[in-house]
Design an enzyme around this catalytic site. Sequence first.
Site, PDB file in Angstrom:
ATOM      1  N   GLY A   1     -17.019 -25.617  63.426  1.00 42.57           N
ATOM      2  CA  GLY A   1     -15.877 -25.463  64.315  1.00 42.57           C
ATOM      3  C   GLY A   1     -14.731 -24.765  63.620  1.00 42.57           C
ATOM      4  O   GLY A   1     -14.713 -24.623  62.395  1.00 42.57           O
ATOM      5  N   CYS A   2     -13.758 -24.321  64.404  1.00 45.45           N
ATOM      6  CA  CYS A   2     -12.651 -23.542  63.829  1.00 45.45           C
ATOM      7  C   CYS A   2     -11.783 -24.412  62.927  1.00 45.45           C
ATOM      8  O   CYS A   2     -11.546 -24.084  61.763  1.00 45.45           O
ATOM      9  CB  CYS A   2     -11.835 -22.888  64.937  1.00 45.45           C
ATOM     10  SG  CYS A   2     -11.287 -24.011  66.238  1.00 45.45           S
TER      11      CYS A   2
END
Lengths: 347, 347, 347, 347
Positions: free
Chosen positions: A150-151
């Site tokens: 994920g970011c």
Amino acid sequence: MKEIKVGIIGATGYGGIELIRLLSNHPHFQIHAVYSSSQDGMEISEVYPHLANILYTLKKIEPKEMAKELDIIFTATPSGVSSQLVPQLLKEGIKVVDLSGDFRLKTEELYEKWYKKPSASIEDLEKSVYGLSEWFADEVKESTFIANPGCYPTATLLGLAPLAQKKLIQPNSIIVDAKSGISGAGRGLSPIVHYAEINENLKIYKINQHPHIPEIESILARWDDQIGHISFSPHLIPMSRGIMSTMYVQLNKEFSAEEIHQLYVNCYEDAPFVRVRKLGEFPSTKEVSGSNYCDINVTVDERTNRVTIVAVIDNLVKGAAGQAIQNGNIMMGYDQQTGLNVLPIYP
Amino acid sequence: MKEIKVGIIGATGYGGIELIRLLSNHPHFQIHAVYSSSQDGMEISEVYPHLANILYTLKKIEPKEMAKELDIIFTATPSGVSSQLVPQLLKEGIKVVDLSGDFRLKTEELYEKWYKKPSASIEDLEKSVYGLSEWFADEVKESTFIANPGCYPTATLLGLAPLAQKKLIQPNSIIVDAKSGISGAGRGLSPIVHYAEINENLKIYKINQHPHIPEIESILARWDDQIGHISFSPHLIPMSRGIMSTMYVQLNKEFSAEEIHQLYVNCYEDAPFVRVRKLGEFPSTKEVSGSNYCDINVTVDERTNRVTIVAVIDNLVKGAAGQAIQNGNIMMGYDQQTGLNVLPIYP
Amino acid sequence: MKEIKVGIIGATGYGGIELIRLLSNHPHFQIHAVYSSSQDGMEISEVYPHLANILYTLKKIEPKEMAKELDIIFTATPSGVSSQLVPQLLKEGIKVVDLSGDFRLKTEELYEKWYKKPSASIEDLEKSVYGLSEWFADEVKESTFIANPGCYPTATLLGLAPLAQKKLIQPNSIIVDAKSGISGAGRGLSPIVHYAEINENLKIYKINQHPHIPEIESILARWDDQIGHISFSPHLIPMSRGIMSTMYVQLNKEFSAEEIHQLYVNCYEDAPFVRVRKLGEFPSTKEVSGSNYCDINVTVDERTNRVTIVAVIDNLVKGAAGQAIQNGNIMMGYDQQTGLNVLPIYP
Amino acid sequence: MKEIKVGIIGATGYGGIELIRLLSNHPHFQIHAVYSSSQDGMEISEVYPHLANILYTLKKIEPKEMAKELDIIFTATPSGVSSQLVPQLLKEGIKVVDLSGDFRLKTEELYEKWYKKPSASIEDLEKSVYGLSEWFADEVKESTFIANPGCYPTATLLGLAPLAQKKLIQPNSIIVDAKSGISGAGRGLSPIVHYAEINENLKIYKINQHPHIPEIESILARWDDQIGHISFSPHLIPMSRGIMSTMYVQLNKEFSAEEIHQLYVNCYEDAPFVRVRKLGEFPSTKEVSGSNYCDINVTVDERTNRVTIVAVIDNLVKGAAGQAIQNGNIMMGYDQQTGLNVLPIYP
């Protein structure tokens, strides 16, 4: 030189078009087809006029057909979609890099608690390798199925890894104050990301409730199982791109700023996309915009023996499409930098 | 109804023009004259065309003359200027609200360590009252000289006060992740706040080195002398106005989110400018923009017994000119809300 | 494959770093050295931390030395500097692409009237070729010295050229309402581009007085010497990059929107960087951001027989560094697209 | 002092909350109730947390009830809703200021051509007075039903009126290049005003097709029936508030810039909300933000005898709620400035 045939599923989201942008300059990966469940039959340029000169018709998702034509698929689909779709692709024997959150957690319970959706099966969860390739490149190399980080976790884990891996962190002491540009919320319409509402605004949301929390905690636990829980506050920043993760950690031993900085320099000396900045120089998000870099720095507050770590990425590149291609490169046996060696766009 | 004659020194800074904006609707305070050391002789509308219909000629600063004409002076001068100027004004017997940082710390050593400038004398430092009027209104009422709180300290102290004052905070456990719009950096030119550099950017600066740190720590110590040091990271956010202070605190007893929320509701029930938001609803900066409100909420992470507190203000209003007028109102015997009762401008 | 050795003078301006960004992916052009008159001796990464991993020491400008080492120089120097510097470079026999305005006008009088600075000599003015390569590629190919078009003229001339070249425009009827992002104002500090002043603001400036006016008019006159004067209003838009030129033209014959649109399609069918959009679909600036595209569309108001033309570019790419490289490619005998074939960055 | 009981219909749109903000400081108008067809029963603070301390429950729209309780109603309803609703209110004898476009055009055909919706009846259309009070105050004073001007027409007509009224404009020569902040598009969700799409972007839309065109043309024709058609290009600017109308007009006689400027100064010397700026000083949108001012300036291009006029407003104040209150003041016999005398918020 062999050409790798690439498919992009979910091509009309921001992750999808960033894959198109980056792959358009990749010397070996060739976009063979782009897919969209909701907009099939349309030209990509009808959805995104900035691709006016690109001729891709969005195709229906048909795993059996894809298996015949493609070498690797990037699934930039929303959570809850990938968990259904990816197992079908894997069954056909295609390599997959999944950009969603559906395969990053390793138990069904954890997924369902945080995502409030049905999980993929435990068998499928276990098939994936977590693609934080600065730390798990060996696993990535051997894998055919990558759960792309994920970011927020990308910036946060790259920032915490050197301390976690050396077991220098006091249990339950990690605080992550995370900030993201608005593209992180995707293209779906919502009052929260309506221009007039979020422009000139700064919004905190999902305090200690964001589904990236168990992702961060479970990877940290691989390095140090005493590390415990994190406090995590995501904020929306009125800008299109960029993530800054500001992390606060209580050390279990005393160190100077110079020592900790040197530890980071050493950890990442062979990581071409991590730039540990000079002692005392902290990165801004714009300094990595459009690029696959993660810039990091650290300092120690001697008054409290607390470390402050700052890590920045472009959420759509290193936090999504760029890292996915980096993983694809490694899976396919190319240098990880292939096609990704572009400088940040500034100003 | 008596008219109070007001002077504004430093009228051409952002604090100065915000004083002009807010005082233009004050029923009792009348701007008698505006002063500028660098631009005297000019019309204010030449410096700021948005004041095209306002006729004020910027005047030279002459304390003796001012004493004859004015009832109260707001000094919106930079640090290092107020320390020289304000003592002359006080000698003339004029009431002063000083918006600079020059009189907020109470020893010369502390000031010089953090501001790297010569301090005002200890005698003058001791004359001032710290104008966080939600907590020190009784002192403000009796005073003739107010050190108006800094922008970050205003949001941070209003956010921490209920816990500090009840002595619920573990020593050295406070972390303040502070975010400010760019107007907080003032009107002085600098590459850091050049549009193309800071737009679409998020910048951390002066980690654990900002001069607002000792201001926050020394006021916290008035409530709880065991509270120790804070970690403090200021960030620049690409927006013109607004501050959010996200605070993380380790409690020394266990509480539920409901209990802590109720504590805040009780603390501020008589504070018209502090809006403790409903349980679970966290404020955004835009929700107070242009107004004198400080909106606050809290939550508890049961996994770590850590409290997260969020406080937002408009840095130029509650963080500067609005709070200064609030203090002026109290000093002059008016209701603190006089002239400040405007709603936020949204969107 | 021969490597072309490139020098960049004025590397620390926005045009300069954009040249560095774009050339870093050029297969034939190799940045050999970067030069700065004001910051020589510094590392480029000290000036621009986003180039943290780039090792260029800024060098002094010494034409004789350069001539020995370099094949081509890009001068991204301010107006008034190039006029002095470039003749020295030419004398040494180096190819030059000049990004300043110093050689775009063809008489000394015109330059001095609009730029209020001493002009280069008429001999030197006449040496340069105006590098709007969509229209003057043949001249560019033969030249060793290119005056790279200004940002506003690039969008405006590409927008007007099809009508001008066909002599369809009524004399003195052209109105150009031009809008630029703030990076167009460069990196020099000024209150006008101070973040808090220009954010959330829209500013018109230099109405009918901008030095790009004679540049546009003199090129238009090459196609149609009856075309006369233009009205030109530049505006600053609160965004970092992008130019939109909205043009209004009175036609001297009646045409339908379809006919005019087809004329544009035909004109630019061989121009890879000009994308004439589908009838009825008008381009936005973000749709070309980071790329060398100029997107254009036209419509006709049947009620007034007036054409509205919209052209957008990224001011730093097609409006500066990208077009300069395009010209360099043509001069050096490469395909004009070499190194420039990147998609816009969106969102 | 008599208190005027005010109702706001459509209170949850941006026009509605701006009415609430401005009326909260009006000395005579008292908000008695706020209405919403879609969200009745909710607290306004649930819809808009920036109104956290305001206690209004959104009520159902019931004309008969309203007539008993209210003196005046502001209808901030979308086009197509007002045309149905307002006639019912008028029948009950309540004074109405309608902020929609439904009653600004004076024939059913014109409305239906441009709005693509069923028109109000010609009888109802004729009941309304066009509330551009700088020019039609006498009619406003006598009226009970005001069609409040549109945002673009307000800036454009105030900018063109002095020339039109003196019949100085060549037929069909007016070009309006209009620019608006994003709040002008309202609160309805749409990809066009999704943050990541319109931030750092500049978009032109509805060229020569915007429904404000016939509104502008028909009012211009009241002053000069030879004035003909206008070309009109609206643009979306990445900022929340503000409109700039840049207008280009061919004069039918020769004038100097000084003469035209003086004409404007004379025309507006008694208009407290129109600030004709000093010769040569052009207004920016931020210089009127949050206020009811319209700032204007003009220049003449001697080379083409063309006038450029620039007019700026805050689209939600002078372009909507502020002008509506100004009209309400006049209708009710108060000074037009009552409650509106606030300075712009800057920066």
